[in-house]
Design a protein around this motif. Structure first.
Motif, PDB file in Angstrom:
ATOM      1  N   VAL A 161       0.951  -1.238   0.190  1.00  0.00           N
ATOM      2  CA  VAL A 161       0.181  -0.061   0.050  1.00  0.00           C
ATOM      3  C   VAL A 161       1.002   1.311   0.126  1.00  0.00           C
ATOM      4  CG1 VAL A 161      -2.050  -1.268   1.416  1.00  0.00           C
ATOM      5  CG2 VAL A 161      -0.266  -0.171   2.530  1.00  0.00           C
ATOM      6  N   GLU A 162       0.215   2.438  -0.222  1.00  0.00           N
ATOM      7  CA  GLU A 162       1.249   3.788  -0.391  1.00  0.00           C
ATOM      8  C   GLU A 162       1.611   4.226   0.976  1.00  0.00           C
ATOM      9  OE1 GLU A 162      -0.778   6.779  -2.739  1.00  0.00           O
ATOM     10  OE2 GLU A 162      -2.056   5.251  -3.685  1.00  0.00           O
ATOM     11  N   GLY A 163       0.645   4.223   2.200  1.00  0.00           N
ATOM     12  CA  GLY A 163       1.237   4.662   3.547  1.00  0.00           C
ATOM     13  C   GLY A 163       0.622   4.090   4.589  1.00  0.00           C
ATOM     14  N   ARG A 164       0.994   4.798   5.824  1.00  0.00           N
ATOM     15  CA  ARG A 164       0.730   4.082   7.089  1.00  0.00           C
ATOM     16  C   ARG A 164      -0.738   4.172   7.394  1.00  0.00           C
ATOM     17  NH1 ARG A 164       1.061   7.955  11.635  1.00  0.00           N
ATOM     18  NH2 ARG A 164       1.400   9.760  10.722  1.00  0.00           N
ATOM     19  N   TYR A 165      -1.622   5.003   7.061  1.00  0.00           N
ATOM     20  CA  TYR A 165      -3.009   4.952   7.101  1.00  0.00           C
ATOM     21  C   TYR A 165      -3.647   3.986   6.362  1.00  0.00           C
ATOM     22  CZ  TYR A 165      -2.193   9.484   9.725  1.00  0.00           C
ATOM     23  OH  TYR A 165      -1.606  10.241  10.459  1.00  0.00           O
ATOM     24  N   ASP A 166      -3.122   3.631   5.130  1.00  0.00           N
ATOM     25  CA  ASP A 166      -3.476   2.546   4.222  1.00  0.00           C
ATOM     26  C   ASP A 166      -3.190   1.088   5.089  1.00  0.00           C
ATOM     27  OD1 ASP A 166      -4.301   4.349   2.368  1.00  0.00           O
ATOM     28  OD2 ASP A 166      -2.432   4.426   1.419  1.00  0.00           O
ATOM     29  N   LYS A 167      -2.138   1.172   5.349  1.00  0.00           N
ATOM     30  CA  LYS A 167      -1.838  -0.352   6.334  1.00  0.00           C
ATOM     31  C   LYS A 167      -2.640  -0.347   7.520  1.00  0.00           C
ATOM     32  CE  LYS A 167       2.205  -2.455   8.394  1.00  0.00           C
ATOM     33  NZ  LYS A 167       3.479  -2.163   8.551  1.00  0.00           N
ATOM     34  N   ASP A 191      -5.878 -10.603   7.956  1.00  0.00           N
ATOM     35  CA  ASP A 191      -4.754 -11.187   8.490  1.00  0.00           C
ATOM     36  C   ASP A 191      -3.280 -11.247   7.362  1.00  0.00           C
ATOM     37  OD1 ASP A 191      -2.731 -12.120   9.957  1.00  0.00           O
ATOM     38  OD2 ASP A 191      -3.754 -13.818  10.430  1.00  0.00           O
ATOM     39  N   ALA A 192      -2.837 -10.357   7.093  1.00  0.00           N
ATOM     40  CA  ALA A 192      -1.806 -10.396   5.966  1.00  0.00           C
ATOM     41  C   ALA A 192      -0.596  -9.566   6.244  1.00  0.00           C
ATOM     42  CB  ALA A 192      -2.448  -9.921   4.735  1.00  0.00           C
ATOM     43  N   THR A 193       0.534  -9.782   5.692  1.00  0.00           N
ATOM     44  CA  THR A 193       1.678  -8.774   6.008  1.00  0.00           C
ATOM     45  C   THR A 193       1.655  -7.678   4.949  1.00  0.00           C
ATOM     46  OG1 THR A 193       3.084 -10.747   6.143  1.00  0.00           O
ATOM     47  CG2 THR A 193       4.030  -8.637   5.646  1.00  0.00           C
ATOM     48  N   VAL A 194       1.442  -6.575   5.626  1.00  0.00           N
ATOM     49  CA  VAL A 194       1.177  -5.391   4.621  1.00  0.00           C
ATOM     50  C   VAL A 194       2.405  -4.512   4.611  1.00  0.00           C
ATOM     51  CG1 VAL A 194      -0.291  -3.335   4.317  1.00  0.00           C
ATOM     52  CG2 VAL A 194      -1.308  -5.453   5.320  1.00  0.00           C
ATOM     53  N   VAL A 195       2.914  -3.890   3.515  1.00  0.00           N
ATOM     54  CA  VAL A 195       4.213  -3.217   3.342  1.00  0.00           C
ATOM     55  C   VAL A 195       3.777  -1.832   2.860  1.00  0.00           C
ATOM     56  CG1 VAL A 195       6.309  -3.283   2.263  1.00  0.00           C
ATOM     57  CG2 VAL A 195       5.582  -5.401   3.204  1.00  0.00           C
ATOM     58  N   ILE A 241      -0.724  -5.336  -5.232  1.00  0.00           N
ATOM     59  CA  ILE A 241      -0.513  -3.911  -5.206  1.00  0.00           C
ATOM     60  C   ILE A 241      -1.951  -3.386  -5.022  1.00  0.00           C
ATOM     61  CG2 ILE A 241       0.222  -1.806  -6.468  1.00  0.00           C
ATOM     62  CD1 ILE A 241       2.574  -3.891  -5.850  1.00  0.00           C
ATOM     63  N   LEU A 242      -2.023  -2.482  -3.937  1.00  0.00           N
ATOM     64  CA  LEU A 242      -3.380  -1.989  -3.524  1.00  0.00           C
ATOM     65  C   LEU A 242      -3.027  -0.496  -3.522  1.00  0.00           C
ATOM     66  CD1 LEU A 242      -6.289  -2.171  -2.925  1.00  0.00           C
ATOM     67  CD2 LEU A 242      -5.695  -2.787  -0.501  1.00  0.00           C
ATOM     68  N   THR A 243      -2.966   0.288  -4.198  1.00  0.00           N
ATOM     69  CA  THR A 243      -2.906   1.628  -4.481  1.00  0.00           C
ATOM     70  C   THR A 243      -4.337   2.554  -4.396  1.00  0.00           C
ATOM     71  OG1 THR A 243      -2.265   1.934  -6.587  1.00  0.00           O
ATOM     72  CG2 THR A 243      -0.429   1.558  -5.254  1.00  0.00           C
ATOM     73  N   ASP A 244      -4.261   3.580  -4.336  1.00  0.00           N
ATOM     74  CA  ASP A 244      -5.324   4.542  -4.387  1.00  0.00           C
ATOM     75  C   ASP A 244      -5.761   4.655  -5.986  1.00  0.00           C
ATOM     76  OD1 ASP A 244      -4.951   5.028  -1.685  1.00  0.00           O
ATOM     77  OD2 ASP A 244      -4.525   7.297  -1.888  1.00  0.00           O
ATOM     78  N   SER A 245      -6.961   5.093  -6.213  1.00  0.00           N
ATOM     79  CA  SER A 245      -7.585   4.997  -7.620  1.00  0.00           C
ATOM     80  C   SER A 245      -7.115   6.274  -8.302  1.00  0.00           C
ATOM     81  CB  SER A 245      -8.681   4.377  -7.679  1.00  0.00           C
ATOM     82  OG  SER A 245      -9.684   5.595  -7.159  1.00  0.00           O
ATOM     83  N   ASP A 246      -6.428   7.235  -7.658  1.00  0.00           N
ATOM     84  CA  ASP A 246      -6.085   8.459  -8.399  1.00  0.00           C
ATOM     85  C   ASP A 246      -4.903   8.534  -9.132  1.00  0.00           C
ATOM     86  OD1 ASP A 246      -4.052   8.531  -6.498  1.00  0.00           O
ATOM     87  OD2 ASP A 246      -4.896  10.322  -5.310  1.00  0.00           O
ATOM     88  N   GLY A 247      -4.589   9.554  -9.808  1.00  0.00           N
ATOM     89  CA  GLY A 247      -3.414   9.510 -10.840  1.00  0.00           C
ATOM     90  C   GLY A 247      -2.126   9.206 -10.136  1.00  0.00           C
ATOM     91  N   ALA A 248      -1.805   9.623  -8.863  1.00  0.00           N
ATOM     92  CA  ALA A 248      -0.711   9.367  -7.886  1.00  0.00           C
ATOM     93  C   ALA A 248      -0.583   8.016  -7.710  1.00  0.00           C
ATOM     94  CB  ALA A 248      -0.810  10.079  -6.823  1.00  0.00           C
TER      95      ALA A 248
END
Length: 201
Positions: A10-16, A24-28, A56-63
């Protein structure tokens, strides 16, 4: 709580924090764009991909798509699955202002939406049998179905992405990958046949 075998990126700690409350998974975390210059993090992700597989689980925006596309080129494709969240307008509670595109990120998604995104991408839930194999959708199928290469194909793709709750930033290739996670060729043809007016775009 269901257990996922692959490592979720994921992108950042709040996503994690959000994802860790759902499965229950390892999230990086990538630490956002910092990953572009972090060779050690990339080497670590490659090792994880080879050993456990990545989602890969990122936000749906351009970034989010910039990060996703960078990782696609930097990691072994056969060891990486792409999980997509839908475009949902809004802002996370902790933020004063929403993002540039006004969409909720991974941290703003409900547990149900996140679980569905993981199921759709083919995540390995430890106590579930692996998904059955289906006949793949090809680029030629997209052309034949009017979703690529012809007049009105971009509009048809947008309509289909919206109908399937997939992000609007998906390219034709990204859409092909997502469709193959969700459907076999026959299922996709049946879905499009059900969509009234879809072929009249």
């Amino acid at each position: 709580m269901e257990r996922v075998r692959e490592v979720i990126v994921v992108e950042g700690r709040y996503d994690k924090n959000t994802v860790s409350q759902v499965v229950d998974a390892t999230v990086v975390t990538l630490g956002g764009f910092a990953v572009f210059n972090d060779k050690e993090k990339l080497a670590f992700l490659r090792r994880l991909a080879e050993k456990r597989g990545l989602i890969i689980l990122t936000d749906s925006d351009g970034a989010g798509f910039l990060l996703r596309n960078y990782l696609k080129g930097a990691l072994p494709r056969d060891r990486v699955k792409q999980a997509y969240i839908p475009d949902v307008k809004g802002k996370e509670r902790r933020k004063r202002r929403g993002g540039k595109e006004g969409k909720l990120g991974v941290e703003g998604m409900s547990p149900t939406v996140l679980l569905e995104a993981l199921r759709r991408c083919g995540a390995t839930f430890e106590d579930r049998p692996p998904p059955e194999r289906r006949e793949a959708v090809t680029k030629a199928d997209l052309v034949a179905l009017g979703l690529s290469g012809g007049e009105g194909s971009a509009k048809k793709r947008r309509l289909l992405l919206k109908r399937l709750d997939l992000p609007e930033h998906l390219t034709a290739n990204g859409m092909l990958e997502a469709l193959n996670l969700l459907f076999g060729r026959e299922e996709l043809e049946a879905l499009l046949a059900e969509e009234r007016g879809f072929d009249k775009v």
